[in-house]
Design an enzyme around this catalytic site. Sequence first.
Site, PDB file in Angstrom:
ATOM      1  N   ASP A  43      32.997  33.776  53.072  1.00  0.00           N
ATOM      2  CA  ASP A  43      34.204  33.754  52.254  1.00  0.00           C
ATOM      3  C   ASP A  43      35.466  33.930  53.086  1.00  0.00           C
ATOM      4  OD1 ASP A  43      32.881  36.438  52.420  1.00  0.00           O
ATOM      5  OD2 ASP A  43      34.794  37.104  51.600  1.00  0.00           O
ATOM      6  N   GLU A  98      32.809  39.420  51.504  1.00  0.00           N
ATOM      7  CA  GLU A  98      33.295  40.483  52.382  1.00  0.00           C
ATOM      8  C   GLU A  98      34.762  40.801  52.122  1.00  0.00           C
ATOM      9  OE1 GLU A  98      35.086  42.283  56.051  1.00  0.00           O
ATOM     10  OE2 GLU A  98      35.562  40.401  55.020  1.00  0.00           O
TER      11      GLU A  98
END
Length: 576
Positions: free
Chosen positions: A147, A212
Site C-alpha cells: 500500500d 501498513e
Amino acid sequence: MHPKALPWIALLSPTVTALSIPLPFGPSQQVLNPWSDEICPLAPKISPPEDGLHPALRFVEDDSIRAQQANRLSRAVQVPTTVTDYLKDPYDEGFAPFVEFQDLLKELFPLVHKKATLSHINRLGLVYTLPGRDPTLKPILFTAHQDVVPINDASDWTHPPFEGYYDGTWLWGRGASDCKNVLIGLLSVVEDLVSQDWTPNRTVLLAFGFDEESHGFLGAGAIAEYLEGVYGKDGVEFVLDEGGMGLETLSSLSSLASDANGEKEDDDGVVYALPGVSEKGSVDLVLTLSVPGGHSSVPPAHTGIGILSEIIYTLENNELFTPRLDDSHPSRKKLECQVRHSPSSVEPWLADALQSRDHVSTAEKLARSRGPQFRYILQTSQAADLFHGGVKTNALPEHVKAVVNYRVALHQTPEEVMDRAVRLIAPIVERLNLTLAAFPEDKQGEEGKVNHLTISTLSKVLSPAPVSPTGTGTDAVWTRFAGVTRSVFESVPSLKGKTVVVSGDIMTGNTDTRFYWNLSRNIYRWSPSRAGGALNIHTVDERLAIDVHLEAMALYYDLIREFDAWGGSAESTYDL
C-alpha cells in the site's frame, strides 16, 4: 581493522581521548584484538560464498538490469494501491487495486510464483516461502508493504503521481520510495536467484502487508499471527523491513588536514549505515466535544471550536516533553561511532558530553545542535493533525473533534502520554462546567452527550519497540548482518574507497515490524539508500534514484546468500 579507519588517530583532541577511545595500536605498534572492548569496532567484512552464483555487483553495473528494474518499478507505481485510515475490511471495494497489483506481480516474477509457495493471508496479505533443505536453520524474513499513502492534488506533481515516470536517473511516483522499491527489489532478487537454479539451505520468507500506512492490523497483523503459528516464538533468524536512516556520510578528515608536503589530503569520508533497531511508540488521542448549538448571532463566550482550540493550545504549551539519551539508547552507539571514526566532523564537545551522566542535558544539547529530526529521535513528539467542526457560518458547531498524534520516546510509555493529556485538560473542563470521560470502554455511548468531552484513542496504543542487539562480536546475527553490509557498500561504485560503519539507530515512525516482535529479537528496519537518493516520501514529487534501488538489491542478494551459507543461529557464538 580496515585501513580507512585510521586517519582519525592523528586528529585526536583532548575531548576525543577523554572518551577513553583506545588507540588501534599499543607500545609494540600492534593492532588490538578487534573483539576487545574498544568503542565502535568494525564488523569484519564477509566475502561472498563460493556458491557458483553471479556476483551481486552486476545489479549496479549491468545496464540491462537497470532498464529492467526501472520498468518493473514503474509498472508497480502505476497501480494506485492507496489506503486510508478507514478501510477496515479486506473485501472493501477500496482494496480493488490490490488485486490488480498482485496480478502484475505474477506477470513480472513468474519464476518466484512457480518455485515459492504463496500464501494469501486475510485475502490480500502475501507470504512467499522458499523452503530450505535444512529445517534446523531458522528462516530469514524480508518484509515490505503493497500500500501507499493517498495523494492530495495530482496537479501539484511534476509528473503524474501514478505514471511511474522514469527520467533516466529518477523514478517518480507515489510508492517509488515507500515502499514498492523494497517489494520489487526483493522479488527481483529472488527471481534472479531462482533463475540460476538456486535452492536455499535456509528457508527464505517474503511477507507483504497491505495496510501498513493505516496501522497494519489487516495485513502484517494477520501475517505475524500466521508466521508465529508456523515457526513459533523467536522462530525467525532476523527480520528486515523498510525504514531506518539510510546511509549518511560524514567527513573523516579535518578540512585543514594536509599531507607532509602541506597539500590538502583527499577526504574519502566515512559512511554510516543506520538500520533502525528500535522504533518509537505511538498513540493517537481523539478529543470529541459536544456542546449546545444555536444561531451564530448569539454565541457563547467560547464556541466548541474555541474550547477545543484552547485544549490543543494547552497541550502544546505545558509540561512539554524532554529528550533523553540513556546508555541503552541506540543513538548513543551511533554517536560514539561518529566520535571514533569522524572526530573532526562532529561537535567538538561531543566526546565529553557522552561521558556525562546527565542524560537529559546531553540530549537537549544534541537536539539543539542537530535540529528537529534528531530531537525527535530522543523525545516524544506531539502533533495536532486533524480538526473537524461546524457545518455553516451562521450555525454554532455542536460537535467538534480533533486528533493529536504522539510518537513516544524510548524512555516513556503511551500511558504516561495519556495521563499527561488528562492532567492538562481536566482543569479546562472543570472551569467551563463540562463533563469528562477519559478513555471509556464504551466511547460511542459517551460521545454526543451535551457539554461533554470524551478523550479516546483512535486505535490500539503502541509501546516503543524492544531494542535489537547490536553487539559487534557478541551478537552473531548482527555481526554477520553488519559484515555483509560493509562488504556490499564498500564495493558499490558510488561508495568505493569509503569505510562503512554499521550502527543501529531508531525510527521516529512505525513499520509493520510492530507486529513481528515475537518472531525474532533481531529486527532491522532499513531501506539502504544513500542520502539524497530517496526524496519526498509521503508528499508531492516522491521519487527514487534507480542507482539506490539497485544498490539495495545487491544487499538483499548477498544477505540471502551469506545467511544461506552460514550454519549458525541467533544463539551461536560468532565464528571468526
